[in-house]
Design a protein around this motif. Structure first.
Motif, PDB file in Angstrom:
ATOM      1  N   LEU A   1       1.096  -1.033  -0.179  1.00 39.61           N
ATOM      2  CA  LEU A   1      -0.199  -0.057   0.014  1.00 39.61           C
ATOM      3  C   LEU A   1       0.762   0.998   0.499  1.00 39.61           C
ATOM      4  O   LEU A   1       2.145   1.094   0.355  1.00 39.61           O
ATOM      5  N   VAL A   2       0.453   2.397  -0.790  1.00 44.12           N
ATOM      6  CA  VAL A   2       0.897   3.804  -0.288  1.00 44.12           C
ATOM      7  C   VAL A   2       0.673   4.752  -0.735  1.00 44.12           C
ATOM      8  O   VAL A   2      -0.571   4.950  -0.739  1.00 44.12           O
ATOM      9  N   PRO A   3       1.287   5.719  -0.001  1.00 53.57           N
ATOM     10  CA  PRO A   3       0.000   7.037  -0.235  1.00 53.57           C
ATOM     11  C   PRO A   3      -0.063   7.417  -1.163  1.00 53.57           C
ATOM     12  O   PRO A   3       1.236   7.262  -2.157  1.00 53.57           O
ATOM     13  N   ALA A   4      -0.742   8.450  -1.284  1.00 54.84           N
ATOM     14  CA  ALA A   4      -0.746   9.437  -2.286  1.00 54.84           C
ATOM     15  C   ALA A   4      -0.467  10.769  -1.861  1.00 54.84           C
ATOM     16  O   ALA A   4      -0.537  11.419  -0.817  1.00 54.84           O
ATOM     17  N   GLY A   5       0.051  11.321  -3.387  1.00 59.59           N
ATOM     18  CA  GLY A   5       0.029  12.832  -3.667  1.00 59.59           C
ATOM     19  C   GLY A   5       1.833  12.946  -3.043  1.00 59.59           C
ATOM     20  O   GLY A   5       2.502  12.142  -2.196  1.00 59.59           O
ATOM     21  N   ALA A   6       1.984  14.109  -2.746  1.00 57.45           N
ATOM     22  CA  ALA A   6       3.911  13.957  -2.752  1.00 57.45           C
ATOM     23  C   ALA A   6       3.966  14.105  -1.323  1.00 57.45           C
ATOM     24  O   ALA A   6       4.780  13.738  -0.633  1.00 57.45           O
ATOM     25  N   GLY A   7       3.225  14.816  -0.340  1.00 59.21           N
ATOM     26  CA  GLY A   7       3.261  15.114   1.043  1.00 59.21           C
ATOM     27  C   GLY A   7       3.269  13.741   1.847  1.00 59.21           C
ATOM     28  O   GLY A   7       3.220  13.363   2.495  1.00 59.21           O
TER      29      GLY A   7
ATOM     30  N   THR B   1       3.595   1.251   9.687  1.00 61.08           N
ATOM     31  CA  THR B   1       3.467   1.709   8.370  1.00 61.08           C
ATOM     32  C   THR B   1       2.079   0.932   7.896  1.00 61.08           C
ATOM     33  O   THR B   1       1.642   1.046   6.602  1.00 61.08           O
ATOM     34  N   ARG B   2       1.451  -0.032   8.928  1.00 62.49           N
ATOM     35  CA  ARG B   2       0.101  -0.528   8.265  1.00 62.49           C
ATOM     36  C   ARG B   2      -0.967  -0.081   7.766  1.00 62.49           C
ATOM     37  O   ARG B   2      -1.639  -0.268   7.254  1.00 62.49           O
ATOM     38  N   SER B   3      -0.803   1.295   8.744  1.00 61.56           N
ATOM     39  CA  SER B   3      -2.276   2.758   7.323  1.00 61.56           C
ATOM     40  C   SER B   3      -1.379   3.323   6.447  1.00 61.56           C
ATOM     41  O   SER B   3      -2.020   4.007   6.176  1.00 61.56           O
ATOM     42  N   LEU B   4       0.058   2.881   6.554  1.00 61.75           N
ATOM     43  CA  LEU B   4       0.290   3.777   5.405  1.00 61.75           C
ATOM     44  C   LEU B   4      -1.093   3.455   4.340  1.00 61.75           C
ATOM     45  O   LEU B   4      -0.737   2.514   3.833  1.00 61.75           O
ATOM     46  N   GLY B   5      -0.778   4.566   3.010  1.00 61.54           N
ATOM     47  CA  GLY B   5      -1.681   4.451   2.087  1.00 61.54           C
ATOM     48  C   GLY B   5      -3.419   4.364   2.521  1.00 61.54           C
ATOM     49  O   GLY B   5      -4.125   4.059   1.086  1.00 61.54           O
ATOM     50  N   VAL B   6      -3.460   4.602   3.460  1.00 55.65           N
ATOM     51  CA  VAL B   6      -4.728   4.075   4.446  1.00 55.65           C
ATOM     52  C   VAL B   6      -6.111   5.203   4.769  1.00 55.65           C
ATOM     53  O   VAL B   6      -5.451   5.841   5.313  1.00 55.65           O
TER      54      VAL B   6
ATOM     55  N   GLY C   1     -18.055   7.394  10.833  1.00 55.99           N
ATOM     56  CA  GLY C   1     -18.998   7.879  11.250  1.00 55.99           C
ATOM     57  C   GLY C   1     -19.703   7.027  12.966  1.00 55.99           C
ATOM     58  O   GLY C   1     -18.780   6.334  13.327  1.00 55.99           O
ATOM     59  N   GLN C   2     -21.226   7.165  12.970  1.00 54.94           N
ATOM     60  CA  GLN C   2     -21.672   6.100  14.556  1.00 54.94           C
ATOM     61  C   GLN C   2     -21.667   5.150  14.054  1.00 54.94           C
ATOM     62  O   GLN C   2     -21.292   4.819  14.892  1.00 54.94           O
ATOM     63  N   GLN C   3     -21.927   4.567  12.780  1.00 54.24           N
ATOM     64  CA  GLN C   3     -22.290   3.184  12.748  1.00 54.24           C
ATOM     65  C   GLN C   3     -21.151   2.865  11.267  1.00 54.24           C
ATOM     66  O   GLN C   3     -21.819   1.965  10.645  1.00 54.24           O
ATOM     67  N   GLU C   4     -20.797   2.992  10.501  1.00 58.79           N
ATOM     68  CA  GLU C   4     -20.238   3.603   8.880  1.00 58.79           C
ATOM     69  C   GLU C   4     -18.921   3.450   9.042  1.00 58.79           C
ATOM     70  O   GLU C   4     -18.444   4.712   9.076  1.00 58.79           O
ATOM     71  N   ALA C   5     -18.349   3.470   8.146  1.00 59.88           N
ATOM     72  CA  ALA C   5     -17.081   3.686   7.862  1.00 59.88           C
ATOM     73  C   ALA C   5     -16.859   3.551   6.280  1.00 59.88           C
ATOM     74  O   ALA C   5     -17.409   3.037   5.639  1.00 59.88           O
ATOM     75  N   ALA C   6     -15.898   4.475   5.478  1.00 62.76           N
ATOM     76  CA  ALA C   6     -15.712   4.637   4.072  1.00 62.76           C
ATOM     77  C   ALA C   6     -14.072   4.950   4.064  1.00 62.76           C
ATOM     78  O   ALA C   6     -13.747   5.085   4.622  1.00 62.76           O
ATOM     79  N   ILE C   7     -13.927   3.790   3.625  1.00 63.86           N
ATOM     80  CA  ILE C   7     -12.249   3.413   3.646  1.00 63.86           C
ATOM     81  C   ILE C   7     -11.444   4.113   1.914  1.00 63.86           C
ATOM     82  O   ILE C   7     -12.334   2.941   1.277  1.00 63.86           O
ATOM     83  N   ASP C   8     -10.586   4.340   1.673  1.00 58.42           N
ATOM     84  CA  ASP C   8     -10.181   4.656   0.342  1.00 58.42           C
ATOM     85  C   ASP C   8      -8.526   4.233   0.486  1.00 58.42           C
ATOM     86  O   ASP C   8      -7.858   4.261   1.733  1.00 58.42           O
ATOM     87  N   LEU C   9      -7.853   3.512  -0.324  1.00 57.95           N
ATOM     88  CA  LEU C   9      -7.096   3.097  -0.664  1.00 57.95           C
ATOM     89  C   LEU C   9      -6.074   3.460  -1.305  1.00 57.95           C
ATOM     90  O   LEU C   9      -6.579   3.137  -2.425  1.00 57.95           O
ATOM     91  N   ASN C  10      -4.529   3.034  -1.404  1.00 58.28           N
ATOM     92  CA  ASN C  10      -3.741   3.116  -2.987  1.00 58.28           C
ATOM     93  C   ASN C  10      -2.980   1.713  -2.817  1.00 58.28           C
ATOM     94  O   ASN C  10      -1.896   1.366  -1.762  1.00 58.28           O
TER      95      ASN C  10
END
Length: 163
Positions: A66-72, A87-92, A97-106
């Motif tokens: 998994l890789v981070p997005a963007g230069a920063g 680094t386990r959450s790197l790229g994530v 929310g209260q009952q839900e989650a949305a996840i983006d990863l590269n």
């Protein structure tokens, strides 16, 4: 999970409500999910959800990393690797929310695998792990495949230039 039928669990976001994103309940600002029962309070930080998702993605064959997005983010990722940071959450990236989650990863996938099949397996594994460990419903998992990994290139890079 309630111990008895008459116990009630209430899940609340620990931050002030914000505008609704993706049809989710108001998101938190990094403080995470909070469940209150008559026996006490349980808090789950956003970075915990991100780590669960990162580990779940890496469990799937065909995911190289998994890789981070963007230069920063790339600079921050490099810094955490050099300093030995987590680094386990790197790229994530997560929205909880209260009952839900949305996840983006590269992610970077191995050359030769079916990208749609790997993405579907990653998505399902993340949904299952996050739900099992936190009780959150994962509303969506957005996956960006940003590169391919070629094992033969790695082997060539590890060979000395001169003998």
């Amino acid at each position: 999970m309630p111990d008895r039928p008459d116990d009630q669990t209430t899940a609340t976001a620990t931050a002030a409500p914000q505008s609704s994103i993706r049809g989710m309940a108001p998101a938190t600002t990094g403080r995470g999910l909070e469940a209150i029962t008559p026996q006490g309070k349980t808090s789950i930080a956003d970075n915990v959800v991100a780590k669960i998702a990162g580990i779940a993605a890496r469990e799937i064959d065909g995911v190289h990393e998994l890789v981070p997005a963007g230069a920063g983010a790339a600079i921050a990722g490099l810094a955490s690797r050099v300093t030995g940071g987590d680094t386990r959450s790197l790229g994530v990236n997560v929205e909880v929310g209260q009952q839900e989650a949305a996840i983006d990863l590269n992610m970077v996938v191995d050359y030769g695998v079916s990208i749609p099949q790997v993405a579907a397996a990653v998505r399902q594994n993340i949904i299952n792990r996050v739900a099992a460990m936190t009780g959150l419903t994962v509303k969506e998992v957005n996956i960006a495949v940003t590169d391919l990994y070629f094992p033969e290139e790695q082997a060539r890079q590890n060979q000395p230039r001169v003998q």
